[in-house]
Design a protein around this motif. Structure first.
Motif, mmCIF file in Angstrom:
data_model
loop_
_atom_site.group_PDB
_atom_site.id
_atom_site.type_symbol
_atom_site.label_atom_id
_atom_site.label_comp_id
_atom_site.label_asym_id
_atom_site.label_seq_id
_atom_site.Cartn_x
_atom_site.Cartn_y
_atom_site.Cartn_z
ATOM 1 N N LEU A 89 0.830 -1.212 0.000
ATOM 2 C CA LEU A 89 0.000 0.000 0.000
ATOM 3 C C LEU A 89 0.861 1.258 0.000
ATOM 4 O O LEU A 89 0.510 2.260 -0.631
ATOM 5 C CB LEU A 89 -0.941 -0.008 1.206
ATOM 6 C CG LEU A 89 -1.945 -1.168 1.262
ATOM 7 C CD1 LEU A 89 -2.850 -1.028 2.474
ATOM 8 C CD2 LEU A 89 -2.760 -1.256 -0.018
ATOM 9 N N TYR B 271 -4.503 6.577 2.101
ATOM 10 C CA TYR B 271 -5.327 5.378 2.193
ATOM 11 C C TYR B 271 -5.610 5.151 3.670
ATOM 12 O O TYR B 271 -4.909 5.696 4.536
ATOM 13 C CB TYR B 271 -4.627 4.154 1.584
ATOM 14 C CG TYR B 271 -3.471 3.627 2.394
ATOM 15 C CD1 TYR B 271 -3.663 2.640 3.363
ATOM 16 C CD2 TYR B 271 -2.186 4.107 2.203
ATOM 17 C CE1 TYR B 271 -2.603 2.148 4.114
ATOM 18 C CE2 TYR B 271 -1.114 3.628 2.946
ATOM 19 C CZ TYR B 271 -1.329 2.652 3.897
ATOM 20 O OH TYR B 271 -0.277 2.174 4.645
ATOM 21 N N TYR C 271 -10.135 -1.860 3.646
ATOM 22 C CA TYR C 271 -9.150 -0.922 3.102
ATOM 23 C C TYR C 271 -9.854 0.013 2.139
ATOM 24 O O TYR C 271 -10.623 -0.428 1.280
ATOM 25 C CB TYR C 271 -8.039 -1.708 2.397
ATOM 26 C CG TYR C 271 -7.368 -0.992 1.251
ATOM 27 C CD1 TYR C 271 -6.494 0.077 1.459
ATOM 28 C CD2 TYR C 271 -7.597 -1.399 -0.061
ATOM 29 C CE1 TYR C 271 -5.877 0.719 0.395
ATOM 30 C CE2 TYR C 271 -6.982 -0.763 -1.133
ATOM 31 C CZ TYR C 271 -6.118 0.293 -0.895
ATOM 32 O OH TYR C 271 -5.527 0.918 -1.958
#
Length: 277
Positions: free
Chosen positions: A48, A57, A84
């Motif tokens: 990520l 994020y 997520y």
């Protein structure tokens, strides 16, 4: 819990994450849930961070996703065990998130994961939200994800069955994802796969839900990466030690050969012959 509108700080009239309950007061269902969430987060973080160079994020672990305003407020939220959301800031107004509020940000999670603690009917419940006068049915979790929250992927993990089933939202309906040749489920937008790994984590031997990269390499936790680095350093140290030992052995052989040559020279000189080497 009654909601009091703060028009000055929230002129839209809809509460934000600081005004909504962050817990429904229930217990975590078992000792495995939190380690499982931590393992998922820890191991996918390097991926990520590479995808989101700007750091935008967020990951929720047993956190609320508010999808409608109700009384009591908690009825308008689902609390996935792990989810997520891409391209949203990890904090809001300098504060850590207490929940994720759909009407505040509009971005749906990319993936939502539920850890089954019962027989799985709650996680697969497709009961729609229906109203008749002031009465309404309680919508099922599967229906809410499919029709309202819209995560692109929905995973249902059952540790007791050592299994996970993954759904992909296609044309507003969830389609069951087929496992690949490794028995994993591709999450294409992230370039990773989801599957079951049998092993020990935090002193528990279980079939854990884990990530792999698109080539089938297990994504390691921070502790596993540190252990792998330690083993690599140990191997390098061992190789260096072996090289030093070989070098010392070669030096000793060279010294012995030189001693033997010197002895031979001495013998030749004692015989009246001047050695030419």
């Amino acid at each position: 819990m009654k909601f009091t509108l703060d028009v000055e700080n929230n002129p839209t009239g809809w509460p934000d994450h600081t005004q909504l309950p962050e817990s429904d007061g229930t217990f975590v269902k078992n000792f495995q849930e939190h380690p499982q969430s931590i393992l998922l987060t820890d191991s996918i973080t390097p991926i990520l961070e590479r995808i989101h160079a700007d750091g935008n994020y967020c990951i929720g672990q047993d956190s609320g996703i508010y999808w409608r305003l109700t009384d009591p407020l908690e009825r308008g939220a689902e609390a996935p065990d792990w989810f997520y959301v891409p391209n949203v800031p990890p904090t809001l107004d300098g504060q850590s998130r207490r929940s994720y509020v759909m009407w505040q940000e509009f971005v749906s999670p990319l993936i939502v994961l539920e850890f089954v603690s019962g027989n799985g009917t709650e996680e697969r419940d497709r009961t729609p939200l229906l109203r008749s006068g002031k009465q309404e049915t309680k919508a099922g979790k599967f229906w809410i994800y499919e029709n309202v929250i819209h995560p692109a992927f929905y995973g249902i993990y059952e540790v007791t069955k050592a299994s996970v089933e993954v759904y992909n939202l296609i044309q507003d309906r969830y389609q069951l994802v087929a496992a690949n040749e490794r028995g994993h489920y591709p999450i294409a937008p992230l370039g990773v796969e989801l599957g079951i790994w049998q092993g020990t984590y935090q002193n528990m031997e279980l079939p854990w839900l884990r990530w792999w990269d698109s080539e089938g390499n297990l994504l390691l936790s921070g502790a596993e990466r540190a252990e792998e680095e330690r083993q690599r350093a140990d191997r390098e140290q061992e190789i260096a030690q072996q090289e030093r030992q070989r070098a010392e052995q070669q030096r000793q052989r060279a010294d012995r050969a030189e001693d033997q040559l010197e002895q031979l020279r001495a013998q030749l000189r004692s015989a009246g012959i001047e050695p030419q080497f």
